[in-house]
Write a protein that holds these residues in place. Structure first.
Motif, PDB file in Angstrom:
ATOM      1  N   HIS A 127       0.864  -1.186   0.000  1.00 12.43           N
ATOM      2  CA  HIS A 127       0.000   0.000   0.000  1.00 12.43           C
ATOM      3  C   HIS A 127       0.900   1.235   0.000  1.00 12.43           C
ATOM      4  O   HIS A 127       1.083   1.887   1.039  1.00 12.43           O
ATOM      5  N   PRO A 128       1.491   1.583  -1.143  1.00 11.47           N
ATOM      6  CA  PRO A 128       2.487   2.665  -1.199  1.00 11.47           C
ATOM      7  C   PRO A 128       1.974   3.995  -0.687  1.00 11.47           C
ATOM      8  O   PRO A 128       2.720   4.747  -0.059  1.00 11.47           O
ATOM      9  N   SER A 129       0.708   4.299  -0.928  1.00  9.98           N
ATOM     10  CA  SER A 129       0.199   5.623  -0.561  1.00  9.98           C
ATOM     11  C   SER A 129       0.178   5.846   0.950  1.00  9.98           C
ATOM     12  O   SER A 129       0.207   6.980   1.422  1.00  9.98           O
ATOM     13  N   SER A 130       0.129   4.752   1.736  1.00 13.68           N
ATOM     14  CA  SER A 130       0.089   4.892   3.198  1.00 13.68           C
ATOM     15  C   SER A 130       1.394   4.462   3.856  1.00 13.68           C
ATOM     16  O   SER A 130       1.482   4.384   5.075  1.00 13.68           O
ATOM     17  N   ALA A 131       2.432   4.188   3.024  1.00 17.67           N
ATOM     18  CA  ALA A 131       3.681   3.645   3.573  1.00 17.67           C
ATOM     19  C   ALA A 131       4.372   4.616   4.517  1.00 17.67           C
ATOM     20  O   ALA A 131       4.978   4.211   5.508  1.00 17.67           O
ATOM     21  N   SER A 132       4.287   5.913   4.232  1.00 20.93           N
ATOM     22  CA  SER A 132       5.011   6.879   5.061  1.00 20.93           C
ATOM     23  C   SER A 132       4.525   6.890   6.494  1.00 20.93           C
ATOM     24  O   SER A 132       5.262   7.262   7.402  1.00 20.93           O
ATOM     25  N   ARG A 133       3.270   6.474   6.713  1.00 23.60           N
ATOM     26  CA  ARG A 133       2.734   6.466   8.075  1.00 23.60           C
ATOM     27  C   ARG A 133       3.306   5.322   8.906  1.00 23.60           C
ATOM     28  O   ARG A 133       3.152   5.298  10.119  1.00 23.60           O
ATOM     29  N   HIS A 134       3.952   4.354   8.251  1.00 25.81           N
ATOM     30  CA  HIS A 134       4.443   3.170   8.972  1.00 25.81           C
ATOM     31  C   HIS A 134       5.957   3.156   9.117  1.00 25.81           C
ATOM     32  O   HIS A 134       6.533   2.150   9.534  1.00 25.81           O
ATOM     33  N   LEU A 135       6.603   4.281   8.758  1.00 29.17           N
ATOM     34  CA  LEU A 135       8.062   4.301   8.867  1.00 29.17           C
ATOM     35  C   LEU A 135       8.526   4.108  10.306  1.00 29.17           C
ATOM     36  O   LEU A 135       9.436   3.325  10.579  1.00 29.17           O
ATOM     37  N   ASP A 136       7.912   4.841  11.229  1.00 20.96           N
ATOM     38  CA  ASP A 136       8.291   4.697  12.641  1.00 20.96           C
ATOM     39  C   ASP A 136       8.061   3.280  13.127  1.00 20.96           C
ATOM     40  O   ASP A 136       8.835   2.737  13.926  1.00 20.96           O
ATOM     41  N   ASP A 137       6.962   2.664  12.625  1.00 23.63           N
ATOM     42  CA  ASP A 137       6.622   1.311  13.055  1.00 23.63           C
ATOM     43  C   ASP A 137       7.712   0.316  12.660  1.00 23.63           C
ATOM     44  O   ASP A 137       8.231  -0.433  13.487  1.00 23.63           O
ATOM     45  N   ILE A 138       8.112   0.338  11.397  1.00 24.49           N
ATOM     46  CA  ILE A 138       9.094  -0.654  10.943  1.00 24.49           C
ATOM     47  C   ILE A 138      10.487  -0.344  11.483  1.00 24.49           C
ATOM     48  O   ILE A 138      11.241  -1.248  11.841  1.00 24.49           O
TER      49      ILE A 138
END
Length: 622
Positions: free
Chosen positions: A394-405
């Protein structure tokens, strides 16, 4: 070989025995060890049990701490989620709140800010301090509480899991400083999750005692929370190898506890479950840990006492031999001990020390290799590949998961590094004890090294990664519909519209899929690069911290070896002095001196029996 004590050793009993030994040591010329042991006794008087409260976000950790201490609004709760900071709660005569900020990269000291309690949310919640932008290291709270006054300190760690997985690094930085862990789950969600079980396994690596708290039992029906309790106990039992009834597990309700405190309702307070937790901590956990620490002090006293007893018995035997005109035999025994010491000092000790250094060097190399292997960017990236694939889908929402990964990557690196160093410490300590016992078998139960397991933390330097949110729909529309637009603008192609519309739709669909696949691949590469860079940094930080800590541990090992040699040298000096005194005394003086030695031996033997009893050893045969 040793029997378990029927009652736990208390710090008061240990200090009383130490005071008696201090007097005996002064009387019998053991000045050398008094200062070191006095320092240990002073440390025992100041020691505090640190309880870390851990668990996933929104499980009620802060509410549990508030209710346990009987202060409703001590820590922020409700919708305010703790940041990657840690709350350190200690006893104080009045409430006091201090914010400690992280030291700058130049190695300066932590900055401290004293605030009012109402401002805690500004620094200690995700709402007031998103992403810990203010650079808070931890927050220290002082409050009057009978539990804290009894010798306990509480570390309320950040929540784990979800979008706040990066908080695990802060938790791992503080966990090695804890003595006991309270693992918090709740009654409103499913039984223990896979992530909670994984974290439980990591805690076990540190070999800390732990117990479980199930919060919010007032929020669901009794049948539901008791079923969660049974299921949790089954899961825990499988992973820790204990029968469910031997697992410390406490269902509690913070809401009922606060209500009971306000109404002064003892029945409701009992129903809240908190009296059982407090009783467990004050009557079981605190005494057990204090008994362990007190025993360490007494074990340090034991070899000094045994050495003194050996010298006095040898001196008495020498005196008796002199009366029986067997001084030559006594002198022969002294020379034999002297030769044994010379052999120990010049041959056995250097050989053992050399062998220990070589063995430690092998362990050091193995651990350095293990750190490189376990923190290899490729290995870490492969471990997190499933999560990378999920996010890049889901590339469009990937930036929201940077901290998570990135947080999960750091958590994985920290766990692997701590496991490697802890294993190394255990193996190194075992080697040291083997060499000590080989040099002096009488040290088997007393000559234990005093080192602590090496601790280190990572100095994470945040890398900047940006995933631009280019609209896949917009890109697809522009690319896929370009040919269709050209056809529409061509007057001569008007009659082809029935054919061109399906063709354009077909082309745009293929373009959509092609661009979306490219975007997913682009995000996947960026995420893998971020994970690799984080792992590479963790590997360098771990190696640097490990090298520094292990050099100190190696020095402690050699110091423990040297202390054994010093003890034998001291015993030899005392024997030589005693033999010289015997030669200069008359027969009547020798008889008088033997009577004094008998009195001293009886006094020391009595103290030795008290020491053995306190440590749980069986009484010596009469």
């Amino acid at each position: 070989m040793s029997a378990k004590p029927t009652t736990l050793l208390t710090p008061e009993a240990a200090r009383l025995l130490w005071s008696r030994f201090d007097v005996l040591a002064a009387t019998h010329g053991l000045e050398g060890c008094r200062e070191r042991l006095r320092s240990m006794a002073d440390d025992l008087a100041k020691v505090r049990v640190r309880m870390a409260v851990v668990g996933e976000i929104k499980k009620g950790k802060s509410s549990f701490v508030n209710a346990l201490l009987g202060v409703e609004a001590l820590l922020p709760v409700a919708t305010q989620v703790a940041t990657s900071t840690v709350y350190e709660i200690v006893w104080g005569p009045r409430p006091r709140f201090q914010v400690f900020f992280k030291a700058d990269s130049g190695g300066g000291h932590e900055r401290v800010l004293e605030i009012e309690g109402e401002r805690l949310a500004e620094y200690g919640t995700e709402y007031g301090n998103p992403g810990n932008r203010k650079g808070v290291s931890h927050i220290r709270l002082e409050t009057p509480s009978s539990l804290l006054d009894s010798g306990m300190e509480i570390i309320d760690t950040p929540g784990l899991g979800g979008l706040f997985r990066k908080h695990a690094q802060a938790t791992w930085r503080w966990l090695p400083q804890a003595h006991v862990v309270a693992f918090v789950v709740d009654s409103t969600q499913s039984p223990l999750t896979r992530e909670e079980v994984d974290f439980l396994e990591r805690i076990r690596v540190l070999k800390l005692p732990f117990f479980f708290v199930q919060t919010k039992i007032d929020s669901v029906k009794r049948e539901l929370w008791t079923s969660w309790q049974r299921r949790n106990l089954e899961i825990i039992s499988r992973h820790v190898g204990k029968h469910p009834r031997n697992i410390r597990y406490f269902p509690v309700s913070a809401q009922n506890k606060h209500l009971a405190d306000r109404l002064r309702n003892d029945k409701l307070r009992q129903r809240s479950g908190f009296p059982l937790v407090a009783a467990f901590l004050e009557q079981v956990q605190l005494p057990a840990l204090y008994a362990l620490w007190s025993g360490r002090l007494l074990k340090e006293i034991t070899p000094e006492l045994l050495g003194l007893l050996r010298v006095l018995r040898e001196q008495r035997r020498t005196e008796a031999a002199a009366i029986a005109q067997e001084l030559d035999k006594a002198e022969s025994d002294l020379h034999r001990y002297q030769r044994a010491f010379v052999t120990l000092k010049n041959r056995e000790f250097p050989a053992a020390l050399k062998e220990l250094r070589e063995e430690l060097q092998v362990l050091i190399s193995q651990t350095r290799f293990r750190l490189q292997r376990d923190l290899d960017p490729g290995a870490i990236s492969a471990e997190l590949d499933e999560l990378i694939q999920q996010i890049s889908a889901h590339p469009s929402s990937a930036s929201r998961h940077l901290d998570d990964i990135q947080g999960q990557c750091r958590d994985l690196c920290a766990r692997r590094a701590h496991e490697a160093v802890n294993d190394l410490y255990q193996q190194g300590r075992r080697l040291l004890v083997e060499h000590l016992n080989r040099l002096d078998s009488s040290a088997l139960h007393t000559m234990w090294p005093r080192m602590q397991a090496p601790e280190f933390s990572f100095n994470w330097r945040d890398a900047e990664f940006r995933l631009t949110r280019t609209s896949v729909l917009e890109d697809t529309f522009r690319s896929g519909m370009a040919g269709f637009s050209v056809l529409l603008l061509t007057k001569s192609a008007v009659f082809l519209l029935p054919l061109t519309i399906p063709a354009a739709i077909f082309l745009s669909t293929r373009a959509w899929k092609s661009i979306a696949a490219g975007k997913r691949e682009q995000v996947r590469r960026l995420l893998k690069q971020m994970v690799s860079d984080t792992a590479r940094q963790a590997s360098m930080d771990a190696q640097a911290a490990y090298d520094k800590q292990w050099r100190a541990f190696q020095r402690d090992c050699e110091s423990s070896m040297a202390s054994l040699l010093e003890r034998h040298a001291g015993e030899l000096a005392r024997r030589q002095k005693a033999a010289a005194e015997v030669r200069g005394r008359s027969r009547e003086q020798s008889k008088e001196h033997i009577a004094k030695l008998d009195s001293r031996l009886q006094e020391l033997d009595t103290f030795h029996d008290q020491l053995r009893s306190a440590l749980g050893f069986p009484a010596r045969p009469g």
